[in-house]
Design a protein around this motif. Structure first.
Motif, PDB file in Angstrom:
ATOM      1  N   VAL A   1      33.589  51.304-110.303  1.00 34.78           N
ATOM      2  CA  VAL A   1      35.017  51.028-110.288  1.00 34.78           C
ATOM      3  C   VAL A   1      35.546  50.898-111.721  1.00 34.78           C
ATOM      4  O   VAL A   1      34.846  50.412-112.615  1.00 34.78           O
ATOM      5  N   ASP A   2      36.781  51.347-111.962  1.00 36.03           N
ATOM      6  CA  ASP A   2      37.419  51.180-113.268  1.00 36.03           C
ATOM      7  C   ASP A   2      37.874  49.734-113.424  1.00 36.03           C
ATOM      8  O   ASP A   2      38.461  49.156-112.498  1.00 36.03           O
ATOM      9  N   ILE A   3      37.631  49.160-114.603  1.00 37.30           N
ATOM     10  CA  ILE A   3      37.968  47.757-114.839  1.00 37.30           C
ATOM     11  C   ILE A   3      38.873  47.655-116.064  1.00 37.30           C
ATOM     12  O   ILE A   3      38.576  48.194-117.128  1.00 37.30           O
ATOM     13  N   LEU A   4      39.997  46.949-115.884  1.00 35.29           N
ATOM     14  CA  LEU A   4      40.934  46.694-116.967  1.00 35.29           C
ATOM     15  C   LEU A   4      41.089  45.183-117.097  1.00 35.29           C
ATOM     16  O   LEU A   4      41.527  44.509-116.166  1.00 35.29           O
ATOM     17  N   THR A   5      40.717  44.637-118.250  1.00 34.91           N
ATOM     18  CA  THR A   5      40.771  43.198-118.481  1.00 34.91           C
ATOM     19  C   THR A   5      41.887  42.881-119.461  1.00 34.91           C
ATOM     20  O   THR A   5      41.973  43.477-120.526  1.00 34.91           O
ATOM     21  N   LEU A   6      42.746  41.935-119.092  1.00 34.07           N
ATOM     22  CA  LEU A   6      43.879  41.546-119.924  1.00 34.07           C
ATOM     23  C   LEU A   6      43.685  40.111-120.387  1.00 34.07           C
ATOM     24  O   LEU A   6      43.341  39.240-119.589  1.00 34.07           O
ATOM     25  N   THR A   7      43.928  39.846-121.649  1.00 29.91           N
ATOM     26  CA  THR A   7      43.794  38.473-122.142  1.00 29.91           C
ATOM     27  C   THR A   7      44.553  38.291-123.444  1.00 29.91           C
ATOM     28  O   THR A   7      44.713  39.234-124.226  1.00 29.91           O
ATOM     29  N   ALA A   8      45.033  37.070-123.650  1.00 29.27           N
ATOM     30  CA  ALA A   8      45.605  36.701-124.942  1.00 29.27           C
ATOM     31  C   ALA A   8      44.599  35.932-125.780  1.00 29.27           C
ATOM     32  O   ALA A   8      44.721  35.879-127.003  1.00 29.27           O
ATOM     33  N   THR A   9      43.600  35.337-125.125  1.00 28.60           N
ATOM     34  CA  THR A   9      42.593  34.540-125.831  1.00 28.60           C
ATOM     35  C   THR A   9      41.205  34.940-125.345  1.00 28.60           C
ATOM     36  O   THR A   9      40.625  34.273-124.487  1.00 28.60           O
ATOM     37  N   PRO A  10      40.653  36.053-125.841  1.00 31.41           N
ATOM     38  CA  PRO A  10      39.330  36.502-125.376  1.00 31.41           C
ATOM     39  C   PRO A  10      38.236  35.517-125.749  1.00 31.41           C
ATOM     40  O   PRO A  10      38.245  34.953-126.842  1.00 31.41           O
ATOM     41  N   ILE A  11      37.306  35.328-124.827  1.00 24.90           N
ATOM     42  CA  ILE A  11      36.190  34.430-125.094  1.00 24.90           C
ATOM     43  C   ILE A  11      35.153  35.151-125.956  1.00 24.90           C
ATOM     44  O   ILE A  11      35.101  36.375-125.989  1.00 24.90           O
ATOM     45  N   PRO A  12      34.300  34.416-126.681  1.00 22.18           N
ATOM     46  CA  PRO A  12      33.320  35.062-127.575  1.00 22.18           C
ATOM     47  C   PRO A  12      32.426  36.061-126.860  1.00 22.18           C
ATOM     48  O   PRO A  12      32.092  37.110-127.414  1.00 22.18           O
ATOM     49  N   ARG A  13      32.011  35.750-125.602  1.00 25.19           N
ATOM     50  CA  ARG A  13      31.134  36.673-124.885  1.00 25.19           C
ATOM     51  C   ARG A  13      31.814  38.021-124.674  1.00 25.19           C
ATOM     52  O   ARG A  13      31.212  39.078-124.853  1.00 25.19           O
ATOM     53  N   THR A  14      33.096  37.974-124.297  1.00 21.03           N
ATOM     54  CA  THR A  14      33.832  39.221-124.065  1.00 21.03           C
ATOM     55  C   THR A  14      33.985  40.010-125.359  1.00 21.03           C
ATOM     56  O   THR A  14      33.815  41.230-125.387  1.00 21.03           O
ATOM     57  N   LEU A  15      34.316  39.320-126.441  1.00 22.00           N
ATOM     58  CA  LEU A  15      34.444  39.996-127.732  1.00 22.00           C
ATOM     59  C   LEU A  15      33.112  40.587-128.165  1.00 22.00           C
ATOM     60  O   LEU A  15      33.071  41.679-128.733  1.00 22.00           O
ATOM     61  N   ASN A  16      32.029  39.878-127.883  1.00 23.07           N
ATOM     62  CA  ASN A  16      30.700  40.382-128.232  1.00 23.07           C
ATOM     63  C   ASN A  16      30.425  41.683-127.493  1.00 23.07           C
ATOM     64  O   ASN A  16      29.913  42.657-128.069  1.00 23.07           O
TER      65      ASN A  16
END
Length: 674
Positions: free
Chosen positions: A519-534
Motif C-alpha cells: 500500500v502507498d503510505i503518506l505521512t504528514l507531520t509538523a514535528t517528526p520524531i527522531p525514529r521517523t527522521l532516521n
C-alpha cells in the motif's frame, strides 16, 4: 532622554537595545531616545482638510482611558517599565485642538446608503458560470454565452499551470483561444476569445468598450487568491550532555556500564604528579566512580521519568545488565519486524496509479489558495511516487498551516481515480472530525463516499461503515485508532495517510502497514520524531519539506510571562475587541471551572465555554462547532485542541503552565493560531 522609575538595566528594552537589537514593542519607548517625538500633525500643513467619521472623539477618549488603565496595571513590571500615557499618546483635548487648527476639518456620517449622487462608469456585474468539468458538455454554458454576445472575451487563469490546463480544456470543447501576455496584448488583437494569467478574483463587463473579462473563479466558483512567495546515532539526542554546565549537583545520570546514579560534581585527582578533572557519580549505597572528562560520552542524562524518583542502581549487581538485555531484546524484535515489512514493500511491485488528467486539474482548481513553491514541489513528488510501480512511503514535513492537508487531498483523489480505497489515520477525535469536514467539502461535487470512524458515531453507524469498507462502497475512511481494529478489513486499499504520526506508537503504525505491504503510505507531520527522521535520512523513506509559508500567514509572536491579571486581561481584550477569538489552555479538568470564573471576572466581554476530553461526545462536538461558528469568543480547554483544530478567527492562545508540556506539544499548540 525621558526617564522612568527603577533600574533601567533590569529591563528587556535596555538590554536588547544595548545589543543593537530592536525588540517587539520598542516603538513604545521612543520618548526615551528622542527629546521630541512627532505626531501625524507634525507633517501636515494647516490647509490640509480632515474628514472624520462621527464618534471619533469618543473613540479617542476610550483609547486614552484604556492606555491609563494599562499603565496602572503594568507599573510593577521591571522587565517592561511603562511610560506615562501622555509621553506616548495625544490626550483627547490635544487631538481636538490639533484638528480644530485645520479650519476645513469636517465631521460626517459615513453611511454609504445616504449617498445621493452616483456616477455610472458603464460597467456591469460579471457572469457566474459555475461550470462542472465532469458533465457531458461542461462548457456549453460558456459557449452559449459567447454565441449570444458580440463582445470580446478575456479569460483570466490564476497561474501559468492552470492557464495551460484551461487552454487544453477549451480546445477539447471546440473553443479555440489566443494566449496573451498582458492587457496591451489583448487590446492590440481582435480575437473573440483570449486567455491570460493574472491575480484577478472577479472580472467585469464593459458594454461601452465591448469587452468582457471573466476570471477563473467565475468559471468554476469562488476562489480566494494568494500569490506565491518566490522566494552519536543510537542515543537519544535529548540525553546527550553537551557540556557540564547542563548538569546540577544531584541530577540523575546514566553510565553505559554501571546504570543510573547521581551526579556529584567535578573532582580534581592527582595522577602521576598531574591534576586531572573527573566527573563523580554516586550509586546506591554510597559507592562512587570517577569518570575522566574525556570519557563523558559514556554518560547521559536520565530521561526515564521524574529526576526525584529516579531508581539508583547498585554497583556490581546484575540489575543494570538485565535491564539492558531486556531492552535490547525488545528493540531487536521491533527492528526485525520493521525490516521484514520494509523488505516486503521493496520486493513487491506496487500499484501504479494513472497519471493526472484534466479531471485531476478540475479537482485541483477547487483549492481556494495559490500553491506555494514548496507545496507544489511536494505535490509533484507525491504524484510521481503514486504513478510509479514502487510502493510510496513518503514523509511530508511542514509547519502548521503550510498546506499539508491539501497534499493529502490531491493524493486521495489520485487513489480514488485509480479505483482504490483511502484510509486517513489521525490521533484525536476532533482532528478526525475536522478532516472529515474538509474532505467532504472538497469532494462534495464528486461521486466519493466518505465515512468517519470515531466516538462521535453511533454503533449502528460504525457497523454500517465497516461493512462499506469491506464491500468497497466506502472510498475514504477517516478515523482514529478504531481503524486498526482486527474486525476491519478493506476490499482494495491503495493509499494510507497518517497525520501527526508522532502521536502514534510504533506498533500501531506498523500494524497498519501489515494490512497491505504494497500500500502507498503518506505521512504528514509538523514535528517528526527522531525514529521517523532516521528512516528518512537513511533512505528507508522518502522525505519532502514545506518550508515556505503562505503569503498572508503572519509569524506567531510568543511571550513567556509569569501570571499577571492585567496582562491576561490585556491579551483577551485586544483579541475580543477586534472581533477575534481566544484559546485559553488550562490542562487541569478538576480546576477548569474555577478558571472559567476567574476569566469571566477579569474580562466583562468574555463569553467563555469549556471543552475537554472527559465531556460527553455530543457535548464536546457541540462546543467545538459553536466555537468555530463564533457563538462564543473564549474556549477554555485542555490539550484536546493540540492536533489539527483550525479556527481562522482564533489568533490568540494563552497557555497556563507551559512548563508542564513537551516541546512538540507547545509547537503544535502554538500552531493553532496565526
Amino acid at each position: 532622554r525621558a526617564s522612568f522609575d527603577g533600574d533601567p538595566k533590569k529591563s528587556i528594552i535596555y538590554r536588547e537595545v544595548s545589543k543593537g537589537l530592536a525588540p517587539t514593542g520598542a516603538e513604545f519607548y521612543l520618548p526615551l531616545f528622542f527629546e521630541h517625538t512627532d505626531t501625524l500633525f507634525s507633517y501636515l500643513n494647516r490647509d490640509v482638510a480632515f474628514v472624520l467619521e462621527e464618534g471619533v472623539m469618543e473613540s479617542a477618549e476610550k483609547l486614552y482611558a484604556e492606555a491609563i488603565e494599562r499603565y496602572q496595571n503594568a507599573q510593577l513590571n521591571p522587565e517592561w517599565p511603562p511610560l506615562e500615557p501622555q509621553q506616548l499618546f495625544l490626550k483627547p483635548d490635544q487631538l481636538y485642538a490639533e484638528l480644530k487648527a485645520h479650519r476645513r476639518a469636517q465631521v460626517i456620517n459615513l453611511n454609504l446608503k445616504s449617498v445621493k449622487h452616483v456616477r455610472d462608469f458603464g460597467s456591469e456585474a460579471p457572469p457566474q458560470f459555475n461550470l462542472n468539468p465532469r458533465s457531458e458538455n461542461p462548457y456549453q454554458a460558456l459557449f452559449d454565452h459567447l454565441a449570444a454576445s458580440d463582445d470580446r472575451v478575456l479569460l483570466v487563469a490564476e497561474s501559468a499551470g492552470r492557464r495551460e490546463s484551461l487552454s487544453g480544456l477549451l480546445r477539447e470543447n471546440q473553443l479555440p483561444c489566443r494566449l496573451v501576455d498582458d492587457w496591451q496584448d489583448f487590446v492590440a488583437g481582435n480575437d473573440r476569445l483570449s486567455l491570460t494569467t493574472a491575480g484577478l478574483d472577479r472580472g467585469m463587463h464593459l458594454p461601452p468598450a465591448g469587452v468582457e473579462i471573466i476570471s477563473e473563479s467565475q468559471l468554476y466558483g469562488t476562489h480566494h487568491i494568494r500569490r506565491q512567495r518566490r522566494s552519536d546515532k543510537n542515543r537519544d539526542p535529548d540525553a546527550i550532555i553537551k557540556s557540564l554546565a547542563e548538569l546540577n549537583i544531584g541530577d540523575p545520570v546514566v553510565h553505559e556500564d554501571h546504570g543510573v546514579g547521581r551526579y556529584r560534581g567535578l573532582d580534581s585527582i592527582q595522577i602521576d604528579g598531574q591534576d586531572n578533572e573527573f566527573v563523580t557519580v554516586e550509586y546506591y549505597g554510597g559507592d562512587r566512580i570517577y569518570i575522566p572528562v574525556l570519557a563523558l560520552d559514556r554518560v547521559s542524562r536520565y530521561v526515564g521519568g521524574s529526576p526525584d524518583t529516579a531508581p539508583l542502581h547498585k554497583m556490581g549487581s546484575d540489575t543494570w545488565i538485565k535491564l539492558r538485555t531486556r531492552a535490547k531484546q525488545k528493540a531487536y524484535d521491533v527492528a526485525a519486524e520493521l525490516l521484514e515489512i520494509q523488505a516486503l514493500r521493496l520486493a513487491r511491485v506496487g500499484h501504479a496509479f494513472p497519471h493526472a488528467d484534466h479531471s485531476y486539474e478540475a479537482f485541483a482548481a477547487g483549492f481556494e489558495f495559490e500553491e506555494t513553491a514548496d507545496q507544489q514541489q511536494v505535490i509533484n513528488d507525491v504524484l510521481l511516487d503514486m504513478t510509479s510501480n514502487k510502493p510510496m512511503d513518503r514523509l511530508v514535513c511542514g509547519d502548521v498551516g503550510f498546506g499539508k492537508t491539501e497534499i493529502a487531498l490531491r493524493a486521495a483523489y489520485m487513489a480514488i481515480a485509480g479505483h482504490k480505497q483511502v484510509v486517513v489515520l489521525v490521533p484525536t477525535t476532533l482532528l478526525a472530525q475536522q478532516h472529515y469536514s474538509n474532505f467532504t467539502d472538497r469532494f462534495a461535487d464528486w461521486p466519493v463516499n466518505i465515512e468517519l470512524f470515531s466516538r462521535f458515531r453511533t454503533s449502528k453507524q460504525l457497523q454500517a461503515a465497516i461493512g462499506g469498507i469491506r464491500d468497497g462502497t466506502v472510498d475514504i475512511a477517516i478515523g482514529t485508532h478504531k481503524l486498526i481494529q482486527k474486525d476491519i478489513s478493506f476490499r482494495d486499499l491503495g493509499l494510507m495517510i497518517i497525520d501527526e504520526e508522532h502521536r502514534f506508537g510504533v506498533r500501531q503504525k506498523e500494524q497498519l502497514k501489515k494490512l497491505r505491504s504494497q500500500v502507498d503510505i503518506l505521512t504528514l507531520t509538523a514535528t517528526p520524531i527522531p525514529r521517523t527522521l532516521n528512516f528518512a535520512l537513511s533512505g528507508l523513506r522518502d522525505i519532502s519539506v514545506i518550508a515556505t509559508p503562505p503569503k498572508a500567514r503572519l509569524s506567531v509572536k510568543t511571550f513567556v510571562r509569569e501570571w499577571d491579571d492585567g496582562l491576561i486581561r490585556e491579551a483577551l481584550v485586544r483579541e475580543i475587541r477586534r472581533g477575534g477569538q481566544v484559546y485559553f489552555l488550562h490542562n487541569e479538568v478538576a480546576t477548569i471551572e474555577k478558571m472559567q470564573a476567574r476569566i469571566e471576572a477579569l474580562v466583562d466581554d468574555a463569553r467563555v465555554r469549556i471543552g475537554h476530553g472527559q465531556m460527553r461526545e455530543r457535548e464536546l462536538e457541540s462546543v467545538m462547532r459553536d466555537f468555530y461558528h463564533q457563538r462564543f469568543n473564549v474556549l477554555l480547554c485542555t490539550t484536546i485542541i493540540e492536533s489539527g483544530i483550525d479556527v481562522p478567527t482564533a489568533n490568540t492562545i494563552v497557555i497556563n503552565r507551559p512548563d508542564r508540556f513537551g516541546l512538540a506539544q507547545l509547537h503544535q499548540l502554538r500552531g493553532r493560531v496565526g
